[in-house]
Design a protein around this motif. Structure first.
Motif, short mmCIF file in Angstrom:
data_model
loop_
_atom_site.label_atom_id
_atom_site.label_comp_id
_atom_site.label_asym_id
_atom_site.label_seq_id
_atom_site.Cartn_x
_atom_site.Cartn_y
_atom_site.Cartn_z
N LYS A 56 18.97 -4.21 -14.34
CA LYS A 56 17.37 -3.68 -13.19
C LYS A 56 17.61 -1.36 -14.17
N ALA A 57 18.84 -1.18 -14.13
CA ALA A 57 18.69 0.03 -14.59
C ALA A 57 18.04 0.40 -15.76
N LYS A 58 17.89 -0.35 -16.77
CA LYS A 58 17.45 0.09 -17.74
C LYS A 58 15.92 -0.08 -17.33
N HIS A 59 15.58 -1.40 -17.17
CA HIS A 59 14.04 -1.47 -16.59
C HIS A 59 13.73 0.29 -15.87
N TRP A 60 14.38 0.26 -14.97
CA TRP A 60 13.73 1.42 -13.97
C TRP A 60 14.01 3.11 -14.73
N ALA A 68 2.92 2.72 -9.92
CA ALA A 68 3.05 1.75 -10.40
C ALA A 68 4.16 1.07 -9.87
N ILE A 69 4.84 1.38 -8.91
CA ILE A 69 5.64 1.02 -7.98
C ILE A 69 5.02 -0.24 -6.84
N ARG A 70 3.70 0.75 -6.57
CA ARG A 70 2.99 -0.05 -5.85
C ARG A 70 1.99 -1.57 -6.21
N ASP A 71 1.80 -1.33 -7.61
CA ASP A 71 0.46 -2.40 -8.23
C ASP A 71 1.61 -3.61 -8.57
N GLU A 72 2.82 -3.38 -9.54
CA GLU A 72 4.71 -4.44 -9.79
C GLU A 72 4.81 -4.93 -8.95
N THR A 73 5.48 -4.41 -7.97
CA THR A 73 6.71 -4.79 -7.71
C THR A 73 6.44 -5.77 -6.52
N GLY A 74 5.08 -4.96 -5.89
CA GLY A 74 5.38 -5.44 -4.24
C GLY A 74 5.79 -4.42 -3.05
N ASP A 93 16.10 -2.77 -4.69
CA ASP A 93 14.64 -3.81 -4.39
C ASP A 93 14.39 -3.06 -2.94
N PRO A 94 13.98 -1.78 -2.84
CA PRO A 94 13.26 -1.42 -1.03
C PRO A 94 12.28 -2.98 -0.93
N GLU A 95 11.76 -3.51 0.39
CA GLU A 95 10.39 -3.95 1.05
C GLU A 95 10.09 -2.33 0.79
N LEU A 96 10.16 -1.53 2.20
CA LEU A 96 9.63 -0.47 2.41
C LEU A 96 10.71 0.44 1.68
N LEU A 97 9.84 1.56 1.15
CA LEU A 97 10.58 3.44 -0.10
C LEU A 97 9.86 4.15 0.84
N CYS A 98 10.87 4.85 1.08
CA CYS A 98 10.30 6.22 2.09
C CYS A 98 10.28 7.48 0.98
N LEU A 99 9.45 8.39 1.04
CA LEU A 99 9.64 9.53 0.07
C LEU A 99 8.81 11.12 1.09
N ASP A 100 10.00 11.69 0.92
CA ASP A 100 9.95 12.55 1.55
C ASP A 100 9.52 13.64 0.64
N GLU A 107 0.76 -1.50 0.24
CA GLU A 107 0.15 0.22 0.12
C GLU A 107 0.71 1.48 -0.16
N ILE A 108 -0.14 2.44 -0.26
CA ILE A 108 0.93 3.85 -0.45
C ILE A 108 0.16 3.93 1.45
N THR A 109 1.07 4.48 1.63
CA THR A 109 0.68 4.88 3.23
C THR A 109 1.51 6.64 3.32
N ALA A 110 0.49 7.51 3.45
CA ALA A 110 1.14 8.93 2.73
C ALA A 110 0.48 9.73 5.02
N LEU A 111 2.00 9.95 5.59
CA LEU A 111 1.90 11.08 6.91
C LEU A 111 1.68 12.45 6.00
N ILE A 112 0.56 12.76 7.19
CA ILE A 112 0.69 14.64 6.86
C ILE A 112 0.15 15.05 7.64
N GLY A 113 0.37 16.90 7.73
CA GLY A 113 0.01 17.19 9.22
C GLY A 113 0.54 18.83 8.61
N PRO A 114 0.50 19.84 9.18
CA PRO A 114 1.02 20.91 9.21
C PRO A 114 2.80 20.82 9.43
N ASN A 115 2.92 22.05 9.53
CA ASN A 115 5.00 21.75 9.32
C ASN A 115 5.10 22.27 10.82
N GLY A 116 6.03 21.25 10.99
CA GLY A 116 6.32 21.49 12.73
C GLY A 116 5.30 20.64 13.26
#
Length: 292
Positions: A150-154, A215-221, A188-195, A40-49
């Motif tokens: 792998k590089a060409k795939h991505w 595509a990352i969520r649906d095709e790679t797990g 090949d991460p199991e969890l990808l954290c995006l800031d 799944e894609i989980t979002a962490l949201i909230g105001p600055n600070g």
């Protein structure tokens, strides 16, 4: 290995329990608990600070939390207690990758070279950490071919094939964002954290980013945990949203559930409760327009 054991915990990939982080007298995170579910894609949201980046820094090993547990459960059931590990072990053993608000590419290298450099550790293992790899050791040749594949795939997934030989620093901002994510996926991460992956993007670049993350969520797990200020992006691609305010969780659920929680949205947007409905209508209209 310290911080590791082997039991299953349903379909949760990351379980954060009673996370607390103090900086001197400042309580940045206060008894925070939430789950990131596998695939799944989980979002962490909230105001600055609100403490979002502090949570990220705890999960990825840049900070050692004052209290609490952070358990990463891999597909094979192996568990890593992230609060006991440094950032290197979290990345290379627990398989947690991260991008930053400020893009960190090797701007003088080509786009393709950036993706190959990301696989340096795997290639070093294949070489036996000796000069044999450079002399054509079969395992190294095979690993090198796999790294290129792998590089060409991505490159293809990120829509960057035609820019493969260009310096990464010459790419438009949105393409640099996608390259940074592609580079993380080469490990090949199991969890990808995006800031804040959508920060500073044009509407078109945001659409391209959304397609890549889906595509990352649906095709790679690979599961995704992201911090994001762009509510239209959050509502469009997230499966699960956690809302923070002053280091405390004030809402947790699906986009629909969070959207219908005035307390959470009011805190996030910095508006009064009676203004929430008007702002949400605007967000919904924007999201529907982007999907049209």
């Amino acid at each position: 290995m310290g911080g590791q054991d082997k039991t299953m915990t349903g379909d949760v990939i990351l379980r954060v329990e009673h996370l607390t982080m103090r900086f001197g007298g400042l309580l940045a995170i206060n008894d925070l608990s939430f789950d990131v579910r596998r695939g799944e894609i989980t979002a962490l949201i909230g105001p600055n600070g609100a403490g979002k980046t502090t949570v990220f820094n705890c999960v990825t090993g840049f900070y050692r939390p004052t209290m609490g547990m952070q358990t990463l459960i891999q597909r094979d059931g192996t568990q890593f207690h992230l609060e006991r590990l440094n950032d290197f072990r979290i990345n290379h053993h627990a398989k947690v990758a991260r991008t930053f608000q400020n893009i960190r590419l090797f701007t003088g290298l080509t786009v393709l070279e950036n993706l190959l450099v990301a696989q340096h550790n795997m290639l070093m293992r294949a070489s036996g950490y000796t000069v044999l790899g450079l002399l054509g050791f079969p395992a190294y040749r095979q690993a090198s071919a796999e790294a290129t594949r792998k590089a060409k795939h991505w490159l293809e997934k990120a829509g960057l094939v035609e820019r493969a030989d260009d310096p990464a620093g010459d790419l438009p901002y949105g393409a640099q964002r996608r390259l940074e994510i592609a580079r993380a996926m080469c490990t090949d991460p199991e969890l990808l954290c995006l800031d804040e992956p959508a920060a500073g993007l044009t509407p078109r670049e945001s659409t391209e980013l959304n397609a890549l993350l889906r595509a990352i969520r649906d095709e790679t797990g690979t599961s995704l945990l992201l911090i994001e200020h762009d509510m239209s992006v959050v509502m469009e691609i997230s499966d699960h949203i956690v809302v923070l305010e002053y280091g405390i969780k004030i809402s947790d659920g699906t986009p629909e559930e969070v959207k219908n929680d005035p307390k959470g949205i009011a805190a996030y947007l910095g508006v009064e409760d009676d203004e929430v409905e008007e702002v949400l209508e605007e967000i919904t209209h924007t999201t529907e327009g982007a999907g049209a």
